[in-house]
Scaffold this active site. Structure first.
Site, PDB file in Angstrom:
ATOM      1  N   TYR A  81       0.871  -1.172   0.000  1.00 14.59           N
ATOM      2  CA  TYR A  81       0.000   0.000   0.000  1.00 14.59           C
ATOM      3  C   TYR A  81       0.917   1.233   0.000  1.00 14.59           C
ATOM      4  O   TYR A  81       1.737   1.362   0.908  1.00 14.59           O
ATOM      5  CB  TYR A  81      -0.924   0.045   1.217  1.00 14.59           C
ATOM      6  N   SER A 108       1.345  -0.829  -6.963  1.00 16.92           N
ATOM      7  CA  SER A 108       1.765  -0.262  -8.249  1.00 16.92           C
ATOM      8  C   SER A 108       0.647  -0.319  -9.281  1.00 16.92           C
ATOM      9  O   SER A 108       0.632   0.464 -10.226  1.00 16.92           O
ATOM     10  CB  SER A 108       2.987  -1.015  -8.786  1.00 16.92           C
ATOM     11  N   HIS A 110      -5.288  -3.707  -8.837  1.00 18.56           N
ATOM     12  CA  HIS A 110      -6.016  -4.979  -8.845  1.00 18.56           C
ATOM     13  C   HIS A 110      -5.376  -5.770  -7.724  1.00 18.56           C
ATOM     14  O   HIS A 110      -4.148  -5.965  -7.723  1.00 18.56           O
ATOM     15  CB  HIS A 110      -5.866  -5.700 -10.189  1.00 18.56           C
ATOM     16  N   LEU A 111      -6.169  -6.235  -6.764  1.00 13.46           N
ATOM     17  CA  LEU A 111      -5.584  -6.833  -5.567  1.00 13.46           C
ATOM     18  C   LEU A 111      -4.649  -7.982  -5.925  1.00 13.46           C
ATOM     19  O   LEU A 111      -5.017  -8.903  -6.652  1.00 13.46           O
ATOM     20  CB  LEU A 111      -6.670  -7.332  -4.623  1.00 13.46           C
ATOM     21  N   HIS A 112      -3.441  -7.918  -5.387  1.00 12.34           N
ATOM     22  CA  HIS A 112      -2.447  -8.961  -5.603  1.00 12.34           C
ATOM     23  C   HIS A 112      -1.589  -9.084  -4.351  1.00 12.34           C
ATOM     24  O   HIS A 112      -1.449  -8.143  -3.577  1.00 12.34           O
ATOM     25  CB  HIS A 112      -1.587  -8.668  -6.831  1.00 12.34           C
TER      26      HIS A 112
END
Length: 325
Positions: free
Chosen positions: A257, A260, A263-265
């Site tokens: 957080y 980059s 989209h959650l990764h």
């Protein structure tokens, strides 16, 4: 023991990146070779990490140049090749001899002195600025700051993450998937990150991409997402142990957080590897995130979050304009 290396892909970029002249998934090749590029300037270099970032350009038939970013990185030593490093003929120039200490400069043969080249082409001004050396500031973002500053900024951006969707839909790189849980709500895909050349385990680096597309970052997570996060944590560890022989106790598993790309990764890296972005001001351990959400479903909608921003980043300017810096 790691399996034979596969084609590589970068996971920390907002857009798909290409290897100049290198084989890509599916046997395709890039539309140019490195010799087509002309260096314009050095954007940044790190003697510690043995990496340099270059602003380059490809000259077209019309004589006009198209910007590119070239990242040149010395690859780590491969344990099985170390004996050859001293046995094979090479230039060894003595630089210093003092009592029991000697320093040599070696010029090993090509197979023992590989350099990984990553090319972003065509590169936008945002890509160039991303790699340019800049002052860094720490931002303390409250939930109100997120709603009023960060979220509107994210929604205004147009960086494509189509490469993420291509992987999730198996339109690209299906042969590189290490593990998949296909459940649309609590499933994910686990793939190697381009930062890892897969020749050794010391710098192991994989990324879990969730199937759900509406989760942008840590700020969106609630207790509803606990089944998904627990699947990523448990199945990811099991898949890496099975495929690469690295136990979960030797993995650093975390979210960024700010991320980059939105989209959650989740990042899986070797615990002994000082991976970019794994420092305390940006990385949030997945196990801690799960515990926090189990304790309070709205945890990440309540607490302030700290993260670094470069002085040239547009989001930093938004915080400046709001009087938050």
């Amino acid at each position: 023991m790691a399996e034979a290396p596969q084609p590589k892909r970068k996971r920390e970029e907002e857009e798909e990146e290409k290897n100049g002249g290198a084989a890509a998934p599916g046997g395709a090749t890039a539309a140019f070779t490195l010799s087509d590029l002309r260096v314009r300037r050095v954007l940044r270099e790190s003697a510690r990490d043995k990496i340099v970032f270059l602003h380059a350009e490809k000259i077209g038939l019309s004589g006009e140049g198209t910007d590119a970013v070239v990242i040149l990185e010395k690859t780590p030593f491969q344990e099985e090749k170390i004996p050859d490093l001293l046995k094979k003929p090479m230039n060894a120039e003595l630089q210093m001899h003092n009592d029991i200490y000697c320093t040599f400069y070696l010029s090993p043969p090509p197979e023992l002195s590989e350099i990984k080249a990553t090319v972003v082409y065509p590169a936008t001004e945002k890509h160039i600025q991303k790699y340019l050396r800049q002052e860094v500031h720490l931002i303390r973002e409250t939930w109100e700051d997120y709603k009023n500053i960060t979220l509107p900024f994210i929604q205004s951006q147009s960086f494509s993450i189509q490469w993420v969707y291509n992987i999730l839909e198996k339109k690209a790189e299906a042969d590189r998937i290490v593990h998949e849980n296909p459940d649309p709500s609590s499933g994910f895909v686990l793939v190697p990150d381009l930062k890892w050349n897969q020749n050794q385990l010391d710098d192991l680096y994989l990324i879990a991409l969730v199937h759900r597309r509406e989760i942008k970052s840590l700020r969106d997570l609630t207790a509803e997402h606990l089944p998904l996060l627990r699947n990523v944590l448990q199945e990811g560890k099991e898949a890496i142990a099975k495929r690469f022989g690295v136990p979960g106790s030797q993995l650093r598993i975390y979210l960024h957080y700010q991320p980059s790309y939105h989209h959650l990764h989740v990042h899986f890296t070797a615990l002994g590897y000082d991976a970019p972005g794994s420092s305390v001001e940006r990385a949030h351990l997945l196990a801690d995130v799960i515990d926090n959400l189990a304790m309070d479903s709205q945890y990440y909608q309540k607490r302030a979050l700290t993260f670094p921003l470069r002085a040239d980043e547009p989001l930093f300017k938004k915080f400046q304009e709001a009087g938050k810096v």
